[in-house]
Scaffold this motif. Structure first.
Motif, PDB file in Angstrom:
ATOM      1  N   ALA A 139      26.132 -43.063  66.384  1.00 11.01           N
ATOM      2  CA  ALA A 139      25.054 -43.030  67.370  1.00 11.01           C
ATOM      3  C   ALA A 139      24.978 -41.706  68.111  1.00 11.01           C
ATOM      4  N   SER A 140      25.744 -40.703  67.687  1.00 10.90           N
ATOM      5  CA  SER A 140      25.754 -39.441  68.408  1.00 10.90           C
ATOM      6  C   SER A 140      25.808 -38.284  67.425  1.00 10.90           C
ATOM      7  N   GLY A 141      25.635 -37.077  67.958  1.00  8.76           N
ATOM      8  CA  GLY A 141      25.707 -35.882  67.140  1.00  8.76           C
ATOM      9  C   GLY A 141      24.360 -35.449  66.611  1.00  8.76           C
ATOM     10  N   PRO A 142      24.328 -34.320  65.894  1.00  5.48           N
ATOM     11  CA  PRO A 142      23.073 -33.798  65.366  1.00  5.48           C
ATOM     12  C   PRO A 142      22.481 -34.717  64.313  1.00  5.48           C
ATOM     13  N   THR A 143      21.176 -34.611  64.138  1.00  5.97           N
ATOM     14  CA  THR A 143      20.470 -35.397  63.134  1.00  5.97           C
ATOM     15  C   THR A 143      20.197 -34.532  61.897  1.00  5.97           C
ATOM     16  N   ALA A 144      19.703 -35.175  60.850  1.00  8.02           N
ATOM     17  CA  ALA A 144      19.320 -34.428  59.658  1.00  8.02           C
ATOM     18  C   ALA A 144      18.190 -33.449  59.974  1.00  8.02           C
ATOM     19  N   ALA A 145      17.319 -33.824  60.904  1.00  7.21           N
ATOM     20  CA  ALA A 145      16.241 -32.913  61.305  1.00  7.21           C
ATOM     21  C   ALA A 145      16.814 -31.638  61.909  1.00  7.21           C
ATOM     22  N   ASP A 146      17.891 -31.778  62.680  1.00  9.04           N
ATOM     23  CA  ASP A 146      18.528 -30.591  63.252  1.00  9.04           C
ATOM     24  C   ASP A 146      19.044 -29.671  62.153  1.00  9.04           C
ATOM     25  N   ILE A 147      19.664 -30.251  61.140  1.00  8.49           N
ATOM     26  CA  ILE A 147      20.199 -29.460  60.030  1.00  8.49           C
ATOM     27  C   ILE A 147      19.064 -28.755  59.289  1.00  8.49           C
ATOM     28  N   VAL A 148      18.030 -29.502  58.959  1.00 14.43           N
ATOM     29  CA  VAL A 148      16.915 -28.965  58.170  1.00 14.43           C
ATOM     30  C   VAL A 148      16.179 -27.853  58.916  1.00 14.43           C
ATOM     31  N   ASN A 149      16.058 -27.989  60.229  1.00 10.32           N
ATOM     32  CA  ASN A 149      15.272 -27.026  60.997  1.00 10.32           C
ATOM     33  C   ASN A 149      16.077 -25.850  61.538  1.00 10.32           C
ATOM     34  N   GLU A 150      17.407 -25.958  61.545  1.00  8.85           N
ATOM     35  CA  GLU A 150      18.215 -24.921  62.185  1.00  8.85           C
ATOM     36  C   GLU A 150      19.104 -24.128  61.237  1.00  8.85           C
ATOM     37  N   GLN A 151      19.504 -24.710  60.117  1.00  5.37           N
ATOM     38  CA  GLN A 151      20.406 -23.993  59.222  1.00  5.37           C
ATOM     39  C   GLN A 151      19.657 -22.902  58.449  1.00  5.37           C
ATOM     40  N   SER A 152      20.406 -21.874  58.059  1.00  2.00           N
ATOM     41  CA  SER A 152      19.807 -20.782  57.293  1.00  2.00           C
ATOM     42  C   SER A 152      19.410 -21.258  55.895  1.00  2.00           C
ATOM     43  N   GLU A 153      18.551 -20.492  55.250  1.00  2.00           N
ATOM     44  CA  GLU A 153      18.124 -20.823  53.893  1.00  2.00           C
ATOM     45  C   GLU A 153      19.320 -20.889  52.948  1.00  2.00           C
ATOM     46  N   LYS A 154      20.258 -19.949  53.083  1.00  2.00           N
ATOM     47  CA  LYS A 154      21.438 -19.936  52.215  1.00  2.00           C
ATOM     48  C   LYS A 154      22.298 -21.171  52.428  1.00  2.00           C
ATOM     49  N   THR A 155      22.523 -21.529  53.683  1.00  2.00           N
ATOM     50  CA  THR A 155      23.350 -22.703  53.967  1.00  2.00           C
ATOM     51  C   THR A 155      22.688 -23.972  53.441  1.00  2.00           C
ATOM     52  N   LEU A 156      21.381 -24.089  53.627  1.00  2.00           N
ATOM     53  CA  LEU A 156      20.675 -25.254  53.098  1.00  2.00           C
ATOM     54  C   LEU A 156      20.803 -25.326  51.584  1.00  2.00           C
ATOM     55  N   ALA A 330      41.633 -29.573  48.927  1.00  2.00           N
ATOM     56  CA  ALA A 330      41.131 -28.769  47.805  1.00  2.00           C
ATOM     57  C   ALA A 330      41.487 -29.415  46.471  1.00  2.00           C
ATOM     58  N   ALA A 331      42.718 -29.940  46.366  1.00  2.00           N
ATOM     59  CA  ALA A 331      43.160 -30.557  45.116  1.00  2.00           C
ATOM     60  C   ALA A 331      42.363 -31.820  44.804  1.00  2.00           C
ATOM     61  N   LEU A 332      41.822 -32.462  45.844  1.00  2.42           N
ATOM     62  CA  LEU A 332      41.025 -33.665  45.631  1.00  2.42           C
ATOM     63  C   LEU A 332      39.584 -33.338  45.251  1.00  2.42           C
ATOM     64  N   GLY A 333      39.247 -32.070  45.249  1.00  2.00           N
ATOM     65  CA  GLY A 333      37.924 -31.669  44.784  1.00  2.00           C
ATOM     66  C   GLY A 333      36.846 -31.673  45.845  1.00  2.00           C
ATOM     67  N   LEU A 334      37.213 -31.541  47.125  1.00  2.82           N
ATOM     68  CA  LEU A 334      36.201 -31.494  48.154  1.00  2.82           C
ATOM     69  C   LEU A 334      35.415 -30.188  48.087  1.00  2.82           C
ATOM     70  N   PRO A 335      34.087 -30.253  48.075  1.00  5.47           N
ATOM     71  CA  PRO A 335      33.298 -29.021  48.118  1.00  5.47           C
ATOM     72  C   PRO A 335      33.561 -28.262  49.417  1.00  5.47           C
ATOM     73  N   ALA A 336      33.298 -26.973  49.394  1.00  5.18           N
ATOM     74  CA  ALA A 336      33.557 -26.146  50.577  1.00  5.18           C
ATOM     75  C   ALA A 336      32.766 -26.612  51.780  1.00  5.18           C
ATOM     76  N   LEU A 337      31.563 -27.157  51.538  1.00  5.20           N
ATOM     77  CA  LEU A 337      30.700 -27.592  52.642  1.00  5.20           C
ATOM     78  C   LEU A 337      30.786 -29.098  52.866  1.00  5.20           C
ATOM     79  N   ALA A 338      31.958 -29.677  52.626  1.00  6.21           N
ATOM     80  CA  ALA A 338      32.099 -31.120  52.800  1.00  6.21           C
ATOM     81  C   ALA A 338      31.990 -31.541  54.253  1.00  6.21           C
ATOM     82  N   THR A 339      32.238 -30.605  55.170  1.00  2.17           N
ATOM     83  CA  THR A 339      32.180 -30.897  56.598  1.00  2.17           C
ATOM     84  C   THR A 339      31.311 -29.867  57.283  1.00  2.17           C
ATOM     85  N   PRO A 340      30.410 -30.276  58.200  1.00  2.00           N
ATOM     86  CA  PRO A 340      29.586 -29.306  58.918  1.00  2.00           C
ATOM     87  C   PRO A 340      30.434 -28.289  59.664  1.00  2.00           C
ATOM     88  N   ALA A 341      29.973 -27.043  59.705  1.00  2.00           N
ATOM     89  CA  ALA A 341      30.708 -25.987  60.415  1.00  2.00           C
ATOM     90  C   ALA A 341      30.654 -26.241  61.908  1.00  2.00           C
TER      91      ALA A 341
END
Length: 341
Positions: A139-156, A330-341
């Motif tokens: 029920a808290s924290g940023p929304t997907a809209a925040d990610i879509v509208n604020e992250q850089s083109e490369k990060t998206l 890393a050994a479990l195969g988590l992508p680098a962007l598995a967690t928001p910065a």
């Protein structure tokens, strides 16, 4: 992930029961006096079936406040046997400690988003109904809209490629940035239209072209893959010898993590490398015995009844007496962007 059915779940009449319900309960095999953790309570279908199967107790965890409130009637139906807790399943050790529980006999994790969440347009998980672009499991924290509208083109683009396995991630990210320059992207329908214009859609195509984009944003926003890896490690530490860990996944990224977790903990790893002489030494003793070398899938009948179950895979293991092993993300195969910065 839950099926849409007219069955009872967490008290009252609910439309949802978990995928592979009988297989999960059979694999857990709960007995009288045992304590089981349901780390993804949802509508309570697994919990109800576990409590019905034997005189055991369940600690049910969910990060969605609505799920916990919705389970209160079920807790009343099984007085003293069900403890409902708001939180993340990666926090199961702290939750158990607060309840004065030192070890448990089973843990079940039913991953992904539930049909309840998908079917509620206001939650913003689905492109099938227009709603606010939210996607938060809590029920808290940023929304997907925040990610879509604020992250850089490369990060998206990186998010869509790493967490959605979207081949045209760069083109979609470019289109998103261009669209948000004209007006903020705040609705699921807006985002789905942007993706569909980039990818196109064939009339006979079953999967919507925005599926991978929505998956990627949801996984990123809720840190679901990191939560899974940390939750598996927490279960390993909390399970008593002979306890069972059952994991139901719904896409390749989740299943890869579960598969690698069980693989690295079910047999000793030789020390050294192929470039060095074999010393005969092995790594840590196995902390799990696998229950089946291959994952279970839903029956053909279940897939016919509930097409959303078709990608489900069940993996499980029995805890040995060996010490828990450190978790290596890393050994479990988590992508680098598995967690928001």
């Amino acid at each position: 992930m839950m099926a849409s059915r007219g069955d009872r779940a967490a008290g009252g009449l609910a439309r949802h029961i978990p995928v592979m319900l009988s297989e999960v309960v059979e694999t857990l095999n709960p007995t009288s006096g045992e304590t089981i953790i349901d780390g993804t309570f949802g509508a309570g279908g697994y919990t109800r079936a576990i409590l019905d199967s034997s005189d055991c107790s369940v600690v049910a965890i969910d990060r969605d406040p609505r799920a916990v409130v919705g389970g209160e009637e079920l807790a009343e139906e099984f007085p003293g046997r069900l403890k409902l807790t708001l939180g993340r399943f990666a926090e199961m050790e702290a939750i158990a400690e607060a309840l004065d529980i030192k070890a448990v006999n089973g843990v079940v994790l039913d991953l992904g988003v539930s049909s309840m969440q998908l079917d509620e347009a206001e939650r913003g998980f689905s492109f099938m109904q227009d709603g606010p672009l939210d996607m938060r499991m809590g029920a808290s924290g940023p929304t997907a809209a925040d990610i879509v509208n604020e992250q850089s083109e490369k990060t998206l683009a990186d998010i869509l490629f790493q967490l959605g396995e979207e081949r045209r991630s760069r083109a979609i990210a470019k289109a998103i940035v261009a669209a948000r320059a004209e007006a903020a992207i705040t609705r699921t329908g807006q985002l789905a239209d942007i993706v569909e214009k980039v990818l196109g859609r064939k009339r006979d195509e079953a999967k919507h072209p925005a599926t991978r984009t929505f998956q990627a944003l949801r996984l990123y926003l809720n840190s679901e893959l990191a939560e899974l890896a940390e939750g598996l490690a927490a279960a390993e530490r909390l399970l008593a010898p002979g306890g069972r860990l059952v994991v139901v996944t719904f896409h390749s990224l989740e299943d890869r993590i579960a598969k690698r977790f069980f693989a690295t903990r079910s047999k000793p790893e030789p020390k050294g490398s192929r470039h060095l002489p074999d010393t005969g030494e092995t790594g840590p003793a196995p902390s799990f015995d696998l229950l089946g070398r291959k994952p279970l899938g839903p029956s053909k009948q279940e897939i016919r009844d509930n097409p959303r179950s078709r990608s489900a895979r069940l993996r499980a293991g029995i805890r040995t007496q060996a010490p828990a092993q450190p978790v290596d993300l890393a050994a479990l195969g988590l992508p680098a962007l598995a967690t928001p910065a």
